[in-house]
Design a protein around this motif. Structure first.
Motif, PDB file in Angstrom:
ATOM      1  N   GLN A 174       0.829  -1.205   0.000  1.00 26.40           N
ATOM      2  CA  GLN A 174       0.000   0.000   0.000  1.00 26.40           C
ATOM      3  C   GLN A 174       0.867   1.260   0.000  1.00 26.40           C
ATOM      4  O   GLN A 174       2.071   1.189   0.207  1.00 26.40           O
ATOM      5  CB  GLN A 174      -0.907   0.005   1.241  1.00 26.40           C
ATOM      6  N   ASP A 175       0.208   2.406  -0.212  1.00 23.14           N
ATOM      7  CA  ASP A 175       0.901   3.686  -0.090  1.00 23.14           C
ATOM      8  C   ASP A 175       1.215   3.917   1.385  1.00 23.14           C
ATOM      9  O   ASP A 175       0.407   3.570   2.256  1.00 23.14           O
ATOM     10  CB  ASP A 175       0.003   4.837  -0.573  1.00 23.14           C
ATOM     11  N   HIS A 176       2.367   4.500   1.643  1.00 20.79           N
ATOM     12  CA  HIS A 176       2.713   4.846   3.016  1.00 20.79           C
ATOM     13  C   HIS A 176       3.285   6.255   3.069  1.00 20.79           C
ATOM     14  O   HIS A 176       3.608   6.837   2.037  1.00 20.79           O
ATOM     15  CB  HIS A 176       3.720   3.834   3.589  1.00 20.79           C
ATOM     16  N   GLU A 177       3.409   6.769   4.288  1.00 18.68           N
ATOM     17  CA  GLU A 177       3.959   8.113   4.440  1.00 18.68           C
ATOM     18  C   GLU A 177       4.706   8.214   5.760  1.00 18.68           C
ATOM     19  O   GLU A 177       4.538   7.373   6.656  1.00 18.68           O
ATOM     20  CB  GLU A 177       2.829   9.152   4.433  1.00 18.68           C
ATOM     21  N   LEU A 178       5.511   9.242   5.855  1.00 18.73           N
ATOM     22  CA  LEU A 178       6.194   9.534   7.115  1.00 18.73           C
ATOM     23  C   LEU A 178       5.867  10.958   7.531  1.00 18.73           C
ATOM     24  O   LEU A 178       6.132  11.911   6.804  1.00 18.73           O
ATOM     25  CB  LEU A 178       7.715   9.396   6.942  1.00 18.73           C
ATOM     26  N   GLY A 213       4.723   8.784  12.286  1.00 21.06           N
ATOM     27  CA  GLY A 213       3.508   8.028  12.012  1.00 21.06           C
ATOM     28  C   GLY A 213       3.116   8.061  10.550  1.00 21.06           C
ATOM     29  O   GLY A 213       3.544   8.933   9.791  1.00 21.06           O
ATOM     30  N   CYS A 214       2.311   7.077  10.187  1.00 21.37           N
ATOM     31  CA  CYS A 214       1.690   7.032   8.864  1.00 21.37           C
ATOM     32  C   CYS A 214       0.186   7.064   9.089  1.00 21.37           C
ATOM     33  O   CYS A 214      -0.340   6.298   9.893  1.00 21.37           O
ATOM     34  CB  CYS A 214       2.106   5.759   8.120  1.00 21.37           C
ATOM     35  N   PHE A 215      -0.504   7.958   8.401  1.00 20.38           N
ATOM     36  CA  PHE A 215      -1.936   8.164   8.669  1.00 20.38           C
ATOM     37  C   PHE A 215      -2.811   7.793   7.468  1.00 20.38           C
ATOM     38  O   PHE A 215      -3.932   8.268   7.333  1.00 20.38           O
ATOM     39  CB  PHE A 215      -2.176   9.616   9.092  1.00 20.38           C
ATOM     40  N   GLU A 216      -2.262   6.942   6.614  1.00 19.62           N
ATOM     41  CA  GLU A 216      -3.031   6.515   5.439  1.00 19.62           C
ATOM     42  C   GLU A 216      -4.304   5.776   5.845  1.00 19.62           C
ATOM     43  O   GLU A 216      -4.429   5.306   6.978  1.00 19.62           O
ATOM     44  CB  GLU A 216      -2.162   5.592   4.569  1.00 19.62           C
ATOM     45  N   LEU A 217      -5.224   5.681   4.878  1.00 21.58           N
ATOM     46  CA  LEU A 217      -6.506   4.986   5.070  1.00 21.58           C
ATOM     47  C   LEU A 217      -7.277   5.533   6.275  1.00 21.58           C
ATOM     48  O   LEU A 217      -7.719   4.783   7.149  1.00 21.58           O
ATOM     49  CB  LEU A 217      -6.295   3.480   5.255  1.00 21.58           C
ATOM     50  N   VAL A 261      -6.069   4.410   9.681  1.00 24.68           N
ATOM     51  CA  VAL A 261      -6.015   2.964   9.978  1.00 24.68           C
ATOM     52  C   VAL A 261      -4.563   2.487  10.093  1.00 24.68           C
ATOM     53  O   VAL A 261      -4.240   1.676  10.958  1.00 24.68           O
ATOM     54  CB  VAL A 261      -6.782   2.153   8.903  1.00 24.68           C
ATOM     55  N   HIS A 262      -3.676   3.029   9.235  1.00 26.29           N
ATOM     56  CA  HIS A 262      -2.276   2.613   9.332  1.00 26.29           C
ATOM     57  C   HIS A 262      -1.715   2.954  10.713  1.00 26.29           C
ATOM     58  O   HIS A 262      -1.027   2.148  11.335  1.00 26.29           O
ATOM     59  CB  HIS A 262      -1.433   3.296   8.249  1.00 26.29           C
ATOM     60  N   TYR A 263      -2.051   4.154  11.181  1.00 27.97           N
ATOM     61  CA  TYR A 263      -1.546   4.590  12.490  1.00 27.97           C
ATOM     62  C   TYR A 263      -2.095   3.704  13.606  1.00 27.97           C
ATOM     63  O   TYR A 263      -1.328   3.184  14.426  1.00 27.97           O
ATOM     64  CB  TYR A 263      -1.937   6.056  12.726  1.00 27.97           C
ATOM     65  N   GLY A 301      -0.630   0.272  14.036  1.00 27.38           N
ATOM     66  CA  GLY A 301       0.733   0.110  14.529  1.00 27.38           C
ATOM     67  C   GLY A 301       1.811   0.800  13.718  1.00 27.38           C
ATOM     68  O   GLY A 301       2.995   0.629  13.998  1.00 27.38           O
ATOM     69  N   MET A 302       1.403   1.595  12.723  1.00 27.25           N
ATOM     70  CA  MET A 302       2.417   2.264  11.914  1.00 27.25           C
ATOM     71  C   MET A 302       2.821   3.570  12.595  1.00 27.25           C
ATOM     72  O   MET A 302       2.461   4.672  12.185  1.00 27.25           O
ATOM     73  CB  MET A 302       1.889   2.517  10.499  1.00 27.25           C
ATOM     74  N   VAL A 303       3.567   3.397  13.671  1.00 27.91           N
ATOM     75  CA  VAL A 303       3.946   4.506  14.536  1.00 27.91           C
ATOM     76  C   VAL A 303       5.285   4.163  15.175  1.00 27.91           C
ATOM     77  O   VAL A 303       5.614   2.980  15.340  1.00 27.91           O
ATOM     78  CB  VAL A 303       2.826   4.737  15.592  1.00 27.91           C
TER      79      VAL A 303
END
Ligand SMILES: [Cu+2]
Length: 186
Positions: A61-65, A165-169, A172-174, A177-179
């Motif tokens: 998926q797309d991700h971000e920082l 953190g990543c706040f995509e979707l 939902v990413h955050y 656990g995308m933190v």
């Protein structure tokens, strides 16, 4: 008089040594982005250090920082930080590679007229055209994009504990656990 001169000399020497000790070596840190984690999820850097973050989206998926303090929640959706690392630090990072630097209109622009865009993960985002504007910065890595490097020199104003953190979707990413922790030592 001699004693005073000696003390002054010692103080100057002490300051010189301290200045030498405070110039840390440049560092390159690779952060892997997947569903749903940053690996590693605990980054530590030092004031004065030239830092190169190598961001790899090896997920589907797309991700971000985003890096900041004070989680910003829109309704029940976490969508960024109240304080942006780059703005507080007075630094505009150099970004190159497959990702792109965008400005995030969530936290500071409650009155945004732009509808969320699905292509961009449900964020209100604008391309990075006016760096002086006080919008949080986001490094955005579309799925399948090449490795992205983010280079900057750590400033005094960045000292302390931050979160990445990543706040995509819609967050939902955050929340999945995308933190991670991003610590800047003096
Ligand atoms: Cu993500």
């Amino acid at each position: 008089m001699k004693t005073v001169r000696l003390i002054v000399s010692l103080v100057i020497i002490a300051f010189s040594l301290a200045a030498c000790a405070q110039t840390p070596d440049p560092v390159t840190l690779t952060i892997d982005m997947t569903e749903f984690a940053f690996t590693p999820n605990d980054i530590e850097v030092q004031v004065g250090q030239e830092v190169t973050l190598v961001l790899v989206n090896s997920g589907e998926q797309d991700h971000e920082l985003m890096i900041g303090r004070g989680l910003h929640v829109d309704g029940s959706t976490p969508d960024g930080y109240d304080l942006d690392f780059w703005h507080i630090g007075g630094v505009m990072p150099e970004v190159s590679g497959g990702g792109m630097m965008l400005q995030h209109e969530g936290a500071d622009h409650a009155g945004s007229e732009q509808p969320p865009s699905d292509e961009q993960g449900g964020h209100d985002m604008v391309p990075m055209t006016s760096p002086e504007e006080e919008l949080p910065l986001m490094i955005y890595l579309p799925a399948g994009s090449d490795t992205t490097t983010v280079t900057f020199t750590v400033t005094e104003d960045m000292v302390g504990n931050w979160e990445m953190g990543c706040f995509e979707l819609d967050g939902v990413h955050y929340t999945s656990g995308m933190v991670g922790e991003f610590t800047v030592w003096p």
